[in-house]
Scaffold this motif. Structure first.
Motif, PDB file in Angstrom:
ATOM      1  N   UNK A 123       1.100  -0.876   0.120  1.00  0.00           N
ATOM      2  CA  UNK A 123       0.003   0.286  -0.065  1.00  0.00           C
ATOM      3  C   UNK A 123       0.639   1.235  -0.145  1.00  0.00           C
ATOM      4  N   UNK A 124       0.965   1.857  -1.018  1.00  0.00           N
ATOM      5  CA  UNK A 124       2.056   2.900  -0.779  1.00  0.00           C
ATOM      6  C   UNK A 124       3.092   2.626  -1.276  1.00  0.00           C
ATOM      7  N   UNK A 125       4.099   2.955   0.240  1.00  0.00           N
ATOM      8  CA  UNK A 125       5.466   2.256   0.257  1.00  0.00           C
ATOM      9  C   UNK A 125       5.671   1.503   1.264  1.00  0.00           C
ATOM     10  N   UNK A 126       3.760   1.367   1.765  1.00  0.00           N
ATOM     11  CA  UNK A 126       4.171   0.086   3.213  1.00  0.00           C
ATOM     12  C   UNK A 126       3.835  -0.893   2.724  1.00  0.00           C
ATOM     13  N   UNK A 127       4.674  -2.143   3.111  1.00  0.00           N
ATOM     14  CA  UNK A 127       4.199  -2.820   3.267  1.00  0.00           C
ATOM     15  C   UNK A 127       3.802  -3.720   4.328  1.00  0.00           C
ATOM     16  N   UNK A 128       2.576  -4.853   3.747  1.00  0.00           N
ATOM     17  CA  UNK A 128       1.828  -5.457   5.082  1.00  0.00           C
ATOM     18  C   UNK A 128       1.753  -6.190   4.910  1.00  0.00           C
ATOM     19  N   UNK A 129       2.580  -7.235   5.864  1.00  0.00           N
ATOM     20  CA  UNK A 129       2.958  -9.065   6.112  1.00  0.00           C
ATOM     21  C   UNK A 129       2.274  -9.511   7.017  1.00  0.00           C
ATOM     22  N   UNK A 130       2.005 -10.378   6.727  1.00  0.00           N
ATOM     23  CA  UNK A 130       0.732 -12.122   7.866  1.00  0.00           C
ATOM     24  C   UNK A 130       0.717 -12.612   7.009  1.00  0.00           C
ATOM     25  N   UNK A 131       0.179 -14.212   8.284  1.00  0.00           N
ATOM     26  CA  UNK A 131       0.167 -15.520   7.925  1.00  0.00           C
ATOM     27  C   UNK A 131      -1.503 -16.076   7.559  1.00  0.00           C
ATOM     28  N   UNK A 132      -2.014 -15.082   8.265  1.00  0.00           N
ATOM     29  CA  UNK A 132      -3.819 -15.519   8.607  1.00  0.00           C
ATOM     30  C   UNK A 132      -4.747 -14.454   9.343  1.00  0.00           C
ATOM     31  N   UNK A 133      -5.294 -13.757   8.560  1.00  0.00           N
ATOM     32  CA  UNK A 133      -5.443 -12.400   9.893  1.00  0.00           C
ATOM     33  C   UNK A 133      -7.154 -11.922   9.674  1.00  0.00           C
ATOM     34  N   UNK A 134      -8.273 -10.461   9.957  1.00  0.00           N
ATOM     35  CA  UNK A 134      -8.457  -9.765   9.346  1.00  0.00           C
ATOM     36  C   UNK A 134      -8.138  -8.397   9.067  1.00  0.00           C
ATOM     37  N   UNK A 135      -7.314  -7.808   8.267  1.00  0.00           N
ATOM     38  CA  UNK A 135      -7.650  -6.233   9.009  1.00  0.00           C
ATOM     39  C   UNK A 135      -8.270  -5.615   7.682  1.00  0.00           C
ATOM     40  N   UNK A 136      -7.985  -4.132   7.993  1.00  0.00           N
ATOM     41  CA  UNK A 136      -8.283  -3.081   7.422  1.00  0.00           C
ATOM     42  C   UNK A 136      -7.397  -2.137   6.295  1.00  0.00           C
ATOM     43  N   UNK A 137      -7.122  -2.367   5.413  1.00  0.00           N
ATOM     44  CA  UNK A 137      -5.959  -0.883   4.811  1.00  0.00           C
ATOM     45  C   UNK A 137      -6.854  -0.181   3.605  1.00  0.00           C
ATOM     46  N   UNK A 138      -6.393   1.789   4.097  1.00  0.00           N
ATOM     47  CA  UNK A 138      -7.151   2.796   3.443  1.00  0.00           C
ATOM     48  C   UNK A 138      -5.699   3.887   3.603  1.00  0.00           C
ATOM     49  N   UNK A 139      -5.579   3.886   2.004  1.00  0.00           N
ATOM     50  CA  UNK A 139      -4.524   4.883   2.024  1.00  0.00           C
ATOM     51  C   UNK A 139      -4.570   5.401   0.875  1.00  0.00           C
ATOM     52  N   UNK A 140      -5.941   6.722   1.014  1.00  0.00           N
ATOM     53  CA  UNK A 140      -5.890   7.668   0.963  1.00  0.00           C
ATOM     54  C   UNK A 140      -6.286   9.028   1.259  1.00  0.00           C
ATOM     55  N   UNK A 141      -5.984  10.241   0.224  1.00  0.00           N
ATOM     56  CA  UNK A 141      -5.268  11.781   1.396  1.00  0.00           C
ATOM     57  C   UNK A 141      -3.952  11.380   1.741  1.00  0.00           C
ATOM     58  N   UNK A 142      -2.913  10.793   0.626  1.00  0.00           N
ATOM     59  CA  UNK A 142      -1.416  10.831   1.532  1.00  0.00           C
ATOM     60  C   UNK A 142      -1.122   9.449   2.672  1.00  0.00           C
ATOM     61  N   UNK A 143      -2.281   9.666   3.586  1.00  0.00           N
ATOM     62  CA  UNK A 143      -2.276   8.637   4.001  1.00  0.00           C
ATOM     63  C   UNK A 143      -2.433   6.997   3.897  1.00  0.00           C
ATOM     64  N   UNK A 144      -1.320   6.495   5.327  1.00  0.00           N
ATOM     65  CA  UNK A 144      -2.079   5.110   5.374  1.00  0.00           C
ATOM     66  C   UNK A 144      -2.880   4.906   6.436  1.00  0.00           C
ATOM     67  N   UNK A 145      -3.816   4.150   6.330  1.00  0.00           N
ATOM     68  CA  UNK A 145      -4.012   3.578   7.983  1.00  0.00           C
ATOM     69  C   UNK A 145      -4.304   1.802   7.592  1.00  0.00           C
ATOM     70  N   UNK A 146      -4.085   1.132   8.231  1.00  0.00           N
ATOM     71  CA  UNK A 146      -4.116   0.313   9.071  1.00  0.00           C
ATOM     72  C   UNK A 146      -4.859  -0.197  10.059  1.00  0.00           C
ATOM     73  N   UNK A 147      -6.282  -0.869   9.744  1.00  0.00           N
ATOM     74  CA  UNK A 147      -6.727  -1.067  11.033  1.00  0.00           C
ATOM     75  C   UNK A 147      -6.661  -2.713  11.237  1.00  0.00           C
TER      76      UNK A 147
END
Length: 340
Positions: free
Chosen positions: A191-215
């Motif tokens: 997501x842009x310059x952010x790499x999100x690494x998982x094995x098994x999970x539930x999460x939300x990614x929002x990369x709008x308006x020059x901001x990355x939000x990961x929940x």
């Protein structure tokens, strides 16, 4: 038909396979599910071919009799000007419907060639794109699911399951439910310059308006992102369920968040909990594609708590009008909120 030796390209071009993927024909569904059960070694090719078909969105238009007749008139006209040299007796030997059929055949062959070209391009990667106001549920080749938010795109390579990592790239917003594989294969979201690494999970990614939000809702994930000062070095952040990490201009903030607020959109509801009007305005612009103009109001000072449907912009505007006593004017591209 012996499908055992079929390549991905051949599955995509096969009419019976297309009927299974693109329609709800019961006979085809029974056949292909049984075939997939009997030939599990081709499961990856089947899933990738199906994903390619769903991403192509092509339509075939057959020429009408009028189209064919017009082409024939153009041929006759051009012949009279010397552009085409054709012997008269050969022209007269073919009735108009034979010419029309020939033209239809040429157009059909051209369409098939274009379709094959589309497939070849698609084999380099598989992409999904949503429009403003639209969300889409996807099943990835490994069984992981994604809810792709409005005005968002997701891309992954066609050889995905054979790679050492399952990698996807995201622009916009998406909610991921990632399955764990037997060989502990990593799942990485770029997501842009952010790499999100998982094995098994539930999460939300929002990369709008020059901001990355990961929940993170469930499981655990690790973020990898460049340092603000030295881009060649990486910073790693581990997340636990219920945490929200924001990355903006190299600055990282972590907080405990109300999970429902960030993932409720996947169920068709926007949740606002003591949210300023400015936050609602940004959501309207990002989700529906309008430019929102305010006149005589202070969006940061106007606070609201509400649950509103993601598919009903007009209802959302009526609600804003009532609780904040606003006049709302909507055109094709803009929404103006002004004090009454």
């Amino acid at each position: 038909m012996d499908y055992r030796s079929f390549s991905i390209e051949e599955f995509v071009a096969d009419a019976y396979f297309q009927r299974w993927v693109l329609s709800e024909e019961e006979t085809a569904d029974i056949y292909w599910k049984k075939w997939l059960q009997d030939h599990p070694e081709q499961r990856q090719d089947i899933l990738e071919a199906a994903a390619i078909l769903r991403s192509m969105h092509f339509t075939a238009n057959e020429p009408t009799e009028e189209d064919a007749a017009q082409v024939w008139r153009d041929i006759v006209k051009n012949r009279s000007t010397g552009r085409y040299k054709v012997k008269n007796q050969k022209i007269m030997a073919f009735p108009w419907y034979a010419v029309a059929a020939s033209i239809a055949l040429v157009l059909a062959v051209t369409f098939v060639m274009l379709k094959v070209q589309d497939v070849n391009h698609a084999l380099f990667g598989i992409s999904y794109q949503t429009e403003f106001g639209q969300t889409q549920e996807l099943i990835l080749p490994d069984g992981s699911s994604v809810v792709l938010g409005a005005n968002s795109s997701l891309h992954y390579s066609s050889g995905w399951l054979g790679d050492s990592e399952r990698t996807v790239s995201l622009e916009g917003e998406a909610y991921f439910s990632v399955v764990h594989t037997e060989d502990d294969q990593k799942f990485v979201v770029y997501s842009d310059e952010v790499a999100i690494t998982v094995l098994g999970t539930r999460f939300n990614v929002n990369n709008r308006r020059d901001e990355n939000q990961i929940l993170l809702e469930e499981g655990s994930i690790r973020l990898s992102l460049p340092q603000a000062i030295n881009k060649s070095e990486k910073v790693e952040v581990n997340m636990q369920p219920g945490e929200l990490v924001s990355v903006q201009e190299g600055k990282i903030t972590k907080a405990i968040a109300q999970t429902e607020k960030y993932i409720s959109w996947t169920a068709g509801v926007f949740v606002f909990e003591k949210a300023p009007l400015s936050e609602v305005i940004e959501l309207i612009e990002d989700h529906f594609g309008y430019t929102v103009i305010t006149q005589g109001v202070e969006p940061e000072e106007m606070i609201m708590t509400a649950e509103l449907r993601t598919t009903d912009l007009d209802m959302m505007l009526r609600y804003l009008s009532e609780i904040f006593q606003l006049k709302v004017e909507k055109t094709h591209e803009t929404i103006t909120l002004s004090s009454t």
